[in-house]
Design an enzyme around this catalytic site. Structure first.
Site, PDB file in Angstrom:
ATOM      1  N   ASN A  64       0.818  -1.215   0.000  1.00  0.00           N
ATOM      2  CA  ASN A  64       0.000   0.000   0.000  1.00  0.00           C
ATOM      3  C   ASN A  64       0.852   1.266   0.000  1.00  0.00           C
ATOM      4  O   ASN A  64       0.381   2.331   0.386  1.00  0.00           O
ATOM      5  CB  ASN A  64      -0.916   0.025   1.223  1.00  0.00           C
ATOM      6  CG  ASN A  64      -1.890  -1.124   1.274  1.00  0.00           C
ATOM      7  OD1 ASN A  64      -1.879  -1.924   2.198  1.00  0.00           O
ATOM      8  ND2 ASN A  64      -2.742  -1.243   0.266  1.00  0.00           N
TER       9      ASN A  64
ATOM     10  N   ASN B 154      -2.549  -8.408  -1.778  1.00  0.00           N
ATOM     11  CA  ASN B 154      -3.662  -8.369  -2.725  1.00  0.00           C
ATOM     12  C   ASN B 154      -3.696  -7.098  -3.564  1.00  0.00           C
ATOM     13  O   ASN B 154      -4.422  -7.036  -4.563  1.00  0.00           O
ATOM     14  CB  ASN B 154      -4.999  -8.551  -1.992  1.00  0.00           C
ATOM     15  CG  ASN B 154      -5.220  -7.510  -0.922  1.00  0.00           C
ATOM     16  OD1 ASN B 154      -4.415  -7.377   0.006  1.00  0.00           O
ATOM     17  ND2 ASN B 154      -6.313  -6.774  -1.010  1.00  0.00           N
ATOM     18  N   HIS B 155      -2.890  -6.097  -3.209  1.00  0.00           N
ATOM     19  CA  HIS B 155      -2.801  -4.867  -4.011  1.00  0.00           C
ATOM     20  C   HIS B 155      -1.525  -4.830  -4.853  1.00  0.00           C
ATOM     21  O   HIS B 155      -1.124  -3.754  -5.318  1.00  0.00           O
ATOM     22  CB  HIS B 155      -2.856  -3.634  -3.104  1.00  0.00           C
ATOM     23  CG  HIS B 155      -4.189  -3.406  -2.470  1.00  0.00           C
ATOM     24  ND1 HIS B 155      -5.305  -3.012  -3.181  1.00  0.00           N
ATOM     25  CD2 HIS B 155      -4.596  -3.532  -1.178  1.00  0.00           C
ATOM     26  CE1 HIS B 155      -6.328  -2.894  -2.362  1.00  0.00           C
ATOM     27  NE2 HIS B 155      -5.926  -3.206  -1.135  1.00  0.00           N
TER      28      HIS B 155
END
Length: 273
Positions: A40, A67-68
């Site tokens: 992030n 997941n990013h």
């Protein structure tokens, strides 16, 4: 060996917090190797070369994702050029994800550290089995044979799945640590067979927030069920959250584990060397 792992860096506040605190932590804790989850780091969504360099320059040896991973398109090509960037190992085979989900890194004094990153499957997007992926990597570079230390980043929503991974790796990894929820848990421990464990390292972010984001948009969605725009990282002083582990040089297993929280709203005394 002295290891540290720091949880999800959220935006500029998290990057600045690492720049302010990580050099001193490396010195004071005499850290041999540092891993940071950076999925992030770029505006709260994904990673770019510039934001990764901010974290490397602060003192990180390896960055993990989650997941990013691909929220910033340049990550798809940057990861091919940057071997210190590790994405989840359990992407579906047909995805043909670029980069690597695990690798062995060598410290300046010649010790070898295996870093593994996997995504959980409970309340997350469907992925291949994280336990099978970790088993494959542990068999390829066993602790005490190929690797002098093993760090597993379990990027997952459910605490039960993270705990399951800890016990699955117990005796075969130096540290299993959870990421993704950005909230540090109070369960740092050494499992029965010698693996250090913490359910979530927490985030490197401004904690006057909702998991590192400005409060207004999450509160609007919770209270009205309407989106007013994109989540934006909170910009106040960050608390740098992570976990410190000291391993036995003979076995690679943990002798000591302690949480780290420095700066911002959640600051506490750092571990004493």
């Amino acid at each position: 060996m002295r290891l540290a792992f720091f949880g999800d860096v959220v935006g500029k506040s998290g990057r600045d917090g690492l720049s302010d605190h990580l050099p001193g932590l490396r010195r004071d804790l005499r850290l041999d190797f540092v891993v940071v989850n950076a999925e992030n780091a770029a505006g709260g969504f994904g990673i770019t070369e510039n934001t990764a360099n901010d974290i490397f320059n602060a003192g990180a040896d390896v960055l993990t994702l989650g997941n990013h991973s691909w929220d910033q398109r340049e990550a798809l090509t940057y990861i091919v050029r940057e071997p210190r960037l590790i994405r989840p190992a359990n992407y579906p085979r047909l995805m043909d994800a670029p980069g690597r989900g695990a690798d062995v890194f060598v410290t300046p004094d010649g010790r070898r550290v295996l870093v593994i990153n996997v995504l959980g499957r409970v309340h997350m997007d469907p992925m291949d089995d994280p336990f099978s992926a970790v088993e494959r990597e542990l068999e390829a570079a066993p602790l005490g044979v190929v690797a002098d230390a093993v760090i597993v980043d379990m990027h997952a929503e459910a605490t039960s799945e993270k705990m399951g991974m800890g016990h699955f790796c117990d005796g075969r990894a130096s540290l299993v640590v959870g990421t993704h929820t950005h909230v540090p848990t109070a369960d740092a421990q050494i499992l029965p067979h010698g693996t250090a464990y913490q359910t979530d390292a927490g985030g490197c972010c401004d904690y006057d927030s909702v998991i590192g984001n400005d409060k207004e948009e999450p509160l609007r969605r919770f209270t009205t069920r309407l989106s007013g725009g994109r989540y934006t990282p909170a910009s106040g002083p960050a608390t740098i959250c992570g976990v410190f582990v000291e391993t036995d040089d003979r076995t690679g297993l943990a002798k000591r584990v302690e949480p780290i929280r420095v700066g911002g709203r959640l600051s506490q005394a750092i571990p004493q060397v």
